[in-house]
Design a protein around this motif. Structure first.
Motif: not given
Ligand code: FAD
Ligand code: UDP
Length: 377
Positions: A15, A35, A37, A43, A60-62, A218, A344, A351, A353
């Motif tokens: 995102a 971030d 991390r 993730l 797994p992130h497929w 943070e 998410r 949601l 990816m």
């Molecule tokens: P995130 O990847 O969670 O990124 C948010 C970031 O914000 C994190 O890095 C976090 O550290 C940072 N953050 C939060 N709060 C703070 C703060 N206060 N200060 C600094 N940094 C902060 N999707 C697929 O399409 N295929 C798959 O196979 C699939 N498998 C999955 C398996 C699992 C076990 C899970 C849980 C999810 C899976 N997904 C999969 C979904 C996928 O992980 C998400 O779609 C994707 O990670 C969403 O990205 P995002 O940026 O919204 O969230």
């Protein structure tokens, strides 16, 4: 002096990274991405382990998509290797083609069958329901009783710690039913993984002269030192509002990695366990994630659990009371000026990816021109 930027992006997952890239490149805005991390990718992040296998950090992130715009966009930042993902379900002493399809039915009856026969059998298995109110009603109406009981009831109980009838229909709507023998786990036309892993994809996404990235940072610790016209928040929405309506529930996971001294541990990259085992699935990334070291492989077992202190927030809980709590935060989010909530965690949704990428592309198109005008550029 505070660091002045146009947009502060909290979170370097799909995102945040996609939004920052678009706002910087297409709209000329200066972005600071933070971030907590030590790496970008959220993730989706993966690393080469001690065996030389690329292993996802968080299950797994497929990657797959039917969205040509998402594919075209992400292809600019990585070479994508096609992967027709395969999943089998292991239970009752055998391996079953999964998601359920004609070949699954053939295994059940122990002989070849026609689509017509399969459809007649399915009609007898199904419990019609015009408006399913929960995951069990949905699955009985679509997958039928045999497949629901064999593949879904036990797995869902383990995954969520609740009965399927206590969950919303959308959970089991993620399990499709196929009338043909297509062995691929998914149907989307683009199923692929980035060369060099998601780690490299994110390095490239964020490599831009108008993007500064601070990892291990943070938001609360840096916010006073940053002056931004706009905040993009992809962290948890309840955290942003200091949990004023209470913490939103999440399901978490524990991963157990094991090194196996063999070329392969299992036939495909993901084996699901709907039975009594305490884990839900075993993933063997070596099948698909790139490097294939000889004579050794890594497997990862997944153990779902309620989210305790220090646990990752993995899955929003697809149940009515969780949704009601999330709606209170969503209303606050709409009213919060100068902040856009995305991803998410920011929107408390389950949601994939590609969907997160599509939403960030759309959001950048809406936000970009306005922020650019405000910045006088
Ligand atoms: P995130 O990847 O969670 O990124 C948010 C970031 O914000 C994190 O890095 C976090 O550290 C940072 N953050 C939060 N709060 C703070 C703060 N206060 N200060 C600094 N940094 C902060 N999707 C697929 O399409 N295929 C798959 O196979 C699939 N498998 C999955 C398996 C699992 C076990 C899970 C849980 C999810 C899976 N997904 C999969 C979904 C996928 O992980 C998400 O779609 C994707 O990670 C969403 O990205 P995002 O940026 O919204 O969230
Ligand atoms: N599910 C199931 N049996 C399986 C696989 C999945 O009952 O073998 C159900 C389970 O409730 C799970 C949901 O379908 O939470 C979504 O599965 P998916 O594989 O999409 O989950 P994810 O990869 O997102 O963890």
């Amino acid at each position: 002096m505070a660091r002045a930027v146009d947009v502060l992006v909290v979170g370097a997952g799909f995102a945040g990274a996609v939004l920052a890239e678009r706002l910087a490149e297409a709209h000329g805005l200066r972005c600071l991405v933070v971030d907590r991390r030590p790496h970008a990718g959220g993730l989706a992040h993966d690393t080469l382990d001690g065996n030389g296998v690329r292993v996802p950090d968080h299950g797994p992130h497929w990657f797959r998509t039917a969205d040509a715009a998402v594919r075209g966009y992400l292809e600019r930042f990585a070479t994508w290797r096609p992967v027709p993902y395969r999943i089998v379900a292991r239970c009752d002493g055998r391996d079953w083609p999964f998601p359920p399809n004609l070949a699954t039915y053939e295994r059940l009856v122990g002989r070849a069958a026609t689509v017509e026969e399969f459809e007649r059998w399915l009609e007898r298995q199904r419990v019609p329901c015009a408006a399913p109110r929960n995951a069990e009603e949905w699955a009985l109406a679509h997958l039928g009783r045999e497949f629901f009981e064999r593949f879904c009831r036990g797995y869902t109980r383990k995954q969520w710690g609740r009965e399927p009838r206590e969950l919303e229909p959308e959970v089991l709507a993620r399990v499709p039913l196929r009338l043909d023998r297509d062995e691929r786990a998914f149907r989307e036309p683009f199923q692929a993984l980035p060369e060099g892993g998601f780690a490299r994809l994110f390095e490239r996404l964020l490599l831009h002269p108008r993007i500064e990235v601070r990892l291990g940072a943070e938001w609360r610790a840096i916010r006073a030192a940053v002056r931004a016209r706009h905040l993009v928040w992809t962290g948890a929405v309840d955290e942003y509002f200091d949990f004023r309506h209470g913490p939103l529930p999440y399901r978490s996971l524990r991963f157990e990695r094991e090194t196996v001294a063999a070329e392969r541990f299992q036939a495909v990259e993901q084996v699901n366990y709907p039975g009594d085992e305490p884990w839900t699935r075993i993933v063997e990334p070596k099948h698909v994630t790139g490097p294939r070291p000889a004579g050794v492989t890594t497997i990862v077992r997944e153990f779902p659990r309620a989210r305790g202190p220090g646990d990752e927030a993995y899955y929003p809980v697809p149940a009515a009371e969780a949704r009601a709590a999330a709606e209170r935060y969503a209303a606050d989010a709409v009213a919060e000026r100068g902040v856009t909530f995305a991803g998410r965690l920011g929107t408390y949704r389950y949601l994939n990816m590609d969907r997160v990428t599509a939403e960030s592309l759309a959001l950048a198109e809406r936000l970009g021109p306005r922020l650019r005008a405000e910045a006088g550029r």
